[in-house]
Write a protein that holds these residues in place. Sequence first.
Motif, PDB file in Angstrom:
ATOM      1  N   GLU A 296      58.573   6.565   3.606  1.00 49.13           N
ATOM      2  CA  GLU A 296      58.263   7.916   3.137  1.00 49.13           C
ATOM      3  C   GLU A 296      56.879   8.345   3.624  1.00 49.13           C
ATOM      4  O   GLU A 296      55.864   7.695   3.377  1.00 49.13           O
ATOM      5  CB  GLU A 296      58.294   7.949   1.605  1.00 49.13           C
ATOM      6  N   GLY A 297      56.838   9.462   4.361  1.00 52.59           N
ATOM      7  CA  GLY A 297      55.576  10.009   4.837  1.00 52.59           C
ATOM      8  C   GLY A 297      54.986   9.301   6.041  1.00 52.59           C
ATOM      9  O   GLY A 297      53.817   9.530   6.373  1.00 52.59           O
ATOM     10  N   LEU A 298      55.787   8.463   6.716  1.00 53.06           N
ATOM     11  CA  LEU A 298      55.262   7.707   7.854  1.00 53.06           C
ATOM     12  C   LEU A 298      56.068   7.971   9.118  1.00 53.06           C
ATOM     13  O   LEU A 298      57.266   8.233   9.066  1.00 53.06           O
ATOM     14  CB  LEU A 298      55.300   6.202   7.574  1.00 53.06           C
TER      15      LEU A 298
ATOM     16  N   ALA B 202      52.864   1.996  12.593  1.00 54.11           N
ATOM     17  CA  ALA B 202      53.089   3.088  11.643  1.00 54.11           C
ATOM     18  C   ALA B 202      51.823   3.919  11.501  1.00 54.11           C
ATOM     19  O   ALA B 202      50.703   3.402  11.613  1.00 54.11           O
ATOM     20  CB  ALA B 202      53.504   2.524  10.280  1.00 54.11           C
ATOM     21  N   TRP B 203      52.008   5.216  11.263  1.00 51.83           N
ATOM     22  CA  TRP B 203      50.886   6.100  10.959  1.00 51.83           C
ATOM     23  C   TRP B 203      51.406   7.222  10.070  1.00 51.83           C
ATOM     24  O   TRP B 203      52.581   7.551  10.066  1.00 51.83           O
ATOM     25  CB  TRP B 203      50.221   6.633  12.221  1.00 51.83           C
ATOM     26  N   ALA B 204      50.507   7.817   9.294  1.00 58.43           N
ATOM     27  CA  ALA B 204      50.897   8.809   8.292  1.00 58.43           C
ATOM     28  C   ALA B 204      51.215  10.145   8.936  1.00 58.43           C
ATOM     29  O   ALA B 204      50.512  10.603   9.840  1.00 58.43           O
ATOM     30  CB  ALA B 204      49.789   8.981   7.254  1.00 58.43           C
ATOM     31  N   VAL B 205      52.278  10.773   8.456  1.00 59.20           N
ATOM     32  CA  VAL B 205      52.666  12.099   8.935  1.00 59.20           C
ATOM     33  C   VAL B 205      51.560  13.115   8.647  1.00 59.20           C
ATOM     34  O   VAL B 205      51.289  14.009   9.453  1.00 59.20           O
ATOM     35  CB  VAL B 205      53.986  12.540   8.267  1.00 59.20           C
ATOM     36  N   ASP B 206      50.885  12.975   7.516  1.00 64.27           N
ATOM     37  CA  ASP B 206      49.888  13.960   7.090  1.00 64.27           C
ATOM     38  C   ASP B 206      48.504  13.727   7.680  1.00 64.27           C
ATOM     39  O   ASP B 206      47.601  14.514   7.414  1.00 64.27           O
ATOM     40  CB  ASP B 206      49.771  13.944   5.556  1.00 64.27           C
ATOM     41  N   HIS B 207      48.312  12.659   8.467  1.00 64.34           N
ATOM     42  CA  HIS B 207      46.980  12.370   8.999  1.00 64.34           C
ATOM     43  C   HIS B 207      46.996  12.240  10.520  1.00 64.34           C
ATOM     44  O   HIS B 207      46.516  11.238  11.063  1.00 64.34           O
ATOM     45  CB  HIS B 207      46.425  11.078   8.383  1.00 64.34           C
TER      46      HIS B 207
ATOM     47  N   ARG C  47      46.953   6.643   1.818  1.00 61.91           N
ATOM     48  CA  ARG C  47      45.627   6.911   1.250  1.00 61.91           C
ATOM     49  C   ARG C  47      44.597   7.235   2.320  1.00 61.91           C
ATOM     50  O   ARG C  47      43.527   7.757   2.020  1.00 61.91           O
ATOM     51  CB  ARG C  47      45.138   5.687   0.454  1.00 61.91           C
ATOM     52  N   GLY C  48      44.876   6.901   3.563  1.00 66.57           N
ATOM     53  CA  GLY C  48      43.918   7.126   4.631  1.00 66.57           C
ATOM     54  C   GLY C  48      42.915   6.002   4.784  1.00 66.57           C
ATOM     55  O   GLY C  48      41.879   6.166   5.431  1.00 66.57           O
TER      56      GLY C  48
END
Length: 239
Positions: free
Chosen positions: A104-106, A213-218, A89-90
Motif C-alpha cells: 500500500e502506497g509503494l 521499493a519507494w513511496a508513491v507520495d515521496h 514515514r520518509g
Amino acid sequence: MPDSRVSGMAKRRPGRPVRPPVRPAGRPAPRTPPRAAEPTAPPTGPFRLGAVEGATPAKWIRIWGERMPHTALELVPLPAGSGHDALVRGDVDAALVRLPIDREGLHLIALYDEVPVVVMSAGSDLTAADELVASDLHGEVLIVPADDVLGFTTPGTLTPVFRPPETTEDAVATVATGVGVLVVPMSLARRHHRKDVTYRPLRGGPTSTIALAWAVDHPTELVDTFVGIVRGRTANSSR
C-alpha cells in the motif's frame, strides 16, 4: 548645376514612410544565437537507502558514487518487516526489501530471488550431501528464529524444547552447538557465517525475493536517479 551630394540619389517625397530594404528571396534572416542555459545545481542529499539484512546493494552504491559524486548516499539498515513503515514515514528515500511486504502506497521492482539453504553444524551428517531436500531433515530439530523470513515447515522435523532465538544470528549460534538446523536465504547464511557451521542448498525450498521499493507520495529526483541505476540506465539515458 545640381548639388553633387545628392546626385544619383532618389528624391524622397515628403510625408512618405521609409521602407526597409527588401531581402532577396531565398536568403534566410540571420538568427540570434540562443542563450546558454544556466548550469543546474546537483540535487541536495544525502540519498537515504534502506536495506534489509542480506540485501546486496554494493554494485548500485558503486555506480551511484561514480554518477553522483557530489551527493552522498547513506545506507540505513532495516529490521525485517520494517521497510513499508520506514518508506511511508520518509525515514528512507528508497529501500531494498524482502517480499512479501505491504504494498500500500509503494512502488516496487522485484530484483532477484534468494536461494534457500539449510544451516547446520560443521560436524553434522547432513554435510555429506551437496544438496538437500525437505525429507532429508526428518528427525532434525528445526529452529525458527523470531525474525524468520521464509516460514519453512516440513513434516517429520522436531520442534525445539527451548524458546525460539530472537535473531537469525542467535539461531546460527545455536546450530553451531550441534542442536538443530536452520533454513534461511543463502544471503543470511553467508552474512552470519562461522567456522563451526556450514550450509547446503535446499532444493524445492521456499524462495524469497529482494525488491526495490519507494513511496508513491515521496517522488524525488534522487529516487528517480537510483531507480534508473538499478534498472540499468546509463548516465546519458533519457528517463
